[in-house]
Motif scaffolding. Sequence first.
Motif, PDB file in Angstrom:
ATOM      1  N   GLY A   4       0.769  -1.224   0.000  1.00  0.00           N
ATOM      2  CA  GLY A   4       0.000   0.000   0.000  1.00  0.00           C
ATOM      3  C   GLY A   4       0.807   1.285   0.000  1.00  0.00           C
ATOM      4  N   ARG A   5       2.097   1.233  -0.350  1.00  0.00           N
ATOM      5  CA  ARG A   5       2.904   2.454  -0.357  1.00  0.00           C
ATOM      6  C   ARG A   5       2.512   3.330  -1.528  1.00  0.00           C
ATOM      7  N   THR A   6       2.093   4.524  -1.216  1.00  0.00           N
ATOM      8  CA  THR A   6       1.738   5.491  -2.243  1.00  0.00           C
ATOM      9  C   THR A   6       2.293   6.853  -1.845  1.00  0.00           C
ATOM     10  N   GLU A  18      -1.811  10.372  -7.587  1.00  0.00           N
ATOM     11  CA  GLU A  18      -1.128   9.363  -6.796  1.00  0.00           C
ATOM     12  C   GLU A  18       0.013   8.691  -7.555  1.00  0.00           C
ATOM     13  N   ILE A  19       1.065   8.397  -6.828  1.00  0.00           N
ATOM     14  CA  ILE A  19       2.187   7.599  -7.325  1.00  0.00           C
ATOM     15  C   ILE A  19       2.147   6.306  -6.540  1.00  0.00           C
ATOM     16  N   VAL A  20       2.185   5.184  -7.238  1.00  0.00           N
ATOM     17  CA  VAL A  20       2.209   3.892  -6.552  1.00  0.00           C
ATOM     18  C   VAL A  20       3.443   3.126  -6.988  1.00  0.00           C
ATOM     19  N   GLU A  21       3.877   2.217  -6.114  1.00  0.00           N
ATOM     20  CA  GLU A  21       5.007   1.375  -6.487  1.00  0.00           C
ATOM     21  C   GLU A  21       4.643   0.623  -7.752  1.00  0.00           C
ATOM     22  N   GLY A  22       5.618   0.484  -8.621  1.00  0.00           N
ATOM     23  CA  GLY A  22       5.388  -0.131  -9.924  1.00  0.00           C
ATOM     24  C   GLY A  22       5.401   0.907 -11.035  1.00  0.00           C
ATOM     25  N   GLN A  23       5.255   2.178 -10.658  1.00  0.00           N
ATOM     26  CA  GLN A  23       5.371   3.268 -11.623  1.00  0.00           C
ATOM     27  C   GLN A  23       6.786   3.821 -11.529  1.00  0.00           C
ATOM     28  N   ARG A  24       7.263   4.358 -12.637  1.00  0.00           N
ATOM     29  CA  ARG A  24       8.554   5.048 -12.581  1.00  0.00           C
ATOM     30  C   ARG A  24       8.317   6.425 -11.984  1.00  0.00           C
ATOM     31  N   PHE A  25       9.115   6.742 -10.981  1.00  0.00           N
ATOM     32  CA  PHE A  25       9.023   8.040 -10.336  1.00  0.00           C
ATOM     33  C   PHE A  25      10.375   8.343  -9.714  1.00  0.00           C
ATOM     34  N   THR A  26      10.496   9.540  -9.196  1.00  0.00           N
ATOM     35  CA  THR A  26      11.735   9.931  -8.529  1.00  0.00           C
ATOM     36  C   THR A  26      11.391  10.875  -7.401  1.00  0.00           C
ATOM     37  N   PHE A  27      12.398  11.217  -6.641  1.00  0.00           N
ATOM     38  CA  PHE A  27      12.251  12.195  -5.578  1.00  0.00           C
ATOM     39  C   PHE A  27      13.175  13.358  -5.880  1.00  0.00           C
ATOM     40  N   THR A  28      12.661  14.565  -5.690  1.00  0.00           N
ATOM     41  CA  THR A  28      13.475  15.769  -5.804  1.00  0.00           C
ATOM     42  C   THR A  28      13.429  16.471  -4.455  1.00  0.00           C
ATOM     43  N   SER A  29      14.066  17.612  -4.372  1.00  0.00           N
ATOM     44  CA  SER A  29      14.029  18.361  -3.110  1.00  0.00           C
ATOM     45  C   SER A  29      12.614  18.801  -2.762  1.00  0.00           C
ATOM     46  N   VAL A  46      21.725  13.601 -20.907  1.00  0.00           N
ATOM     47  CA  VAL A  46      22.437  12.343 -20.660  1.00  0.00           C
ATOM     48  C   VAL A  46      22.150  11.844 -19.249  1.00  0.00           C
ATOM     49  N   LEU A  47      22.216  12.736 -18.269  1.00  0.00           N
ATOM     50  CA  LEU A  47      21.916  12.323 -16.889  1.00  0.00           C
ATOM     51  C   LEU A  47      20.465  11.895 -16.743  1.00  0.00           C
ATOM     52  N   LEU A  48      19.548  12.592 -17.403  1.00  0.00           N
ATOM     53  CA  LEU A  48      18.135  12.193 -17.373  1.00  0.00           C
ATOM     54  C   LEU A  48      17.954  10.783 -17.933  1.00  0.00           C
ATOM     55  N   GLU A  49      18.626  10.502 -19.031  1.00  0.00           N
ATOM     56  CA  GLU A  49      18.529   9.167 -19.631  1.00  0.00           C
ATOM     57  C   GLU A  49      19.081   8.100 -18.693  1.00  0.00           C
ATOM     58  N   LEU A  50      20.182   8.394 -18.008  1.00  0.00           N
ATOM     59  CA  LEU A  50      20.755   7.428 -17.070  1.00  0.00           C
ATOM     60  C   LEU A  50      19.819   7.169 -15.894  1.00  0.00           C
ATOM     61  N   VAL A  51      19.235   8.218 -15.343  1.00  0.00           N
ATOM     62  CA  VAL A  51      18.295   8.040 -14.240  1.00  0.00           C
ATOM     63  C   VAL A  51      17.079   7.242 -14.718  1.00  0.00           C
ATOM     64  N   ASP A  52      16.609   7.532 -15.913  1.00  0.00           N
ATOM     65  CA  ASP A  52      15.472   6.804 -16.464  1.00  0.00           C
ATOM     66  C   ASP A  52      15.803   5.313 -16.606  1.00  0.00           C
ATOM     67  N   TYR A  53      16.980   5.024 -17.075  1.00  0.00           N
ATOM     68  CA  TYR A  53      17.429   3.639 -17.224  1.00  0.00           C
ATOM     69  C   TYR A  53      17.442   2.934 -15.869  1.00  0.00           C
ATOM     70  N   LEU A  54      17.971   3.599 -14.862  1.00  0.00           N
ATOM     71  CA  LEU A  54      17.980   3.009 -13.516  1.00  0.00           C
ATOM     72  C   LEU A  54      16.564   2.830 -12.981  1.00  0.00           C
ATOM     73  N   ASN A  55      15.705   3.818 -13.211  1.00  0.00           N
ATOM     74  CA  ASN A  55      14.317   3.704 -12.749  1.00  0.00           C
ATOM     75  C   ASN A  55      13.601   2.524 -13.411  1.00  0.00           C
ATOM     76  N   GLU A  56      13.865   2.314 -14.672  1.00  0.00           N
ATOM     77  CA  GLU A  56      13.272   1.164 -15.367  1.00  0.00           C
ATOM     78  C   GLU A  56      13.777  -0.131 -14.744  1.00  0.00           C
ATOM     79  N   GLY A  57      15.053  -0.192 -14.419  1.00  0.00           N
ATOM     80  CA  GLY A  57      15.609  -1.366 -13.762  1.00  0.00           C
ATOM     81  C   GLY A  57      14.989  -1.609 -12.401  1.00  0.00           C
ATOM     82  N   ILE A  58      14.749  -0.543 -11.657  1.00  0.00           N
ATOM     83  CA  ILE A  58      14.115  -0.658 -10.344  1.00  0.00           C
ATOM     84  C   ILE A  58      12.734  -1.283 -10.473  1.00  0.00           C
ATOM     85  N   VAL A  59      11.962  -0.812 -11.451  1.00  0.00           N
ATOM     86  CA  VAL A  59      10.616  -1.354 -11.668  1.00  0.00           C
ATOM     87  C   VAL A  59      10.690  -2.831 -12.065  1.00  0.00           C
ATOM     88  N   LYS A  60      11.604  -3.182 -12.953  1.00  0.00           N
ATOM     89  CA  LYS A  60      11.744  -4.577 -13.388  1.00  0.00           C
ATOM     90  C   LYS A  60      12.136  -5.491 -12.231  1.00  0.00           C
TER      91      LYS A  60
END
Length: 117
Positions: free
Chosen positions: A8-10, A19-30, A57-71
């Motif tokens: 139930g983490r949202t 709402e953001i739920v686990e299983g979606q790609r998201f990030t945290f900022t300040s 380039v950094l955005l693409e790298l973070v996106d790649y990591l986020n996709e890996g996290i979801v997988k």
Amino acid sequence: MSIKPAQGRTWKCYFCGSEIVEGQRFTFTSRGPIHWGCFRVEVANAFNNRIPEDIEVLLELVDYLNEGIVKIKEGEYRVNGDLQQSLINRRKMLEAEAAKLMKELSTLAQSKYNVAI
């Protein structure tokens, strides 16, 4: 393949308010949690739709990591025992790297372009 909601983490996206739920790609900022798609829009807006290559380039790298996290998270629901714990540990490593890249992205945008993201 559908993803089971995890404990139930949202969160609430500070950009769009939904709402953001686990299983979606998201990030945290300040400013808090944000959908990945919302973050990309926010960055594009901050740079008047002209995102510099080093930021991209950094955005693409973070996106790649986020996709890996979801997988990896999907895999955690499919296995048990030692393998599940191994996947959890690997996910946490990717989450830590994504957080480091987000900090680097924010620092670069602020120091080089005077843009807060």
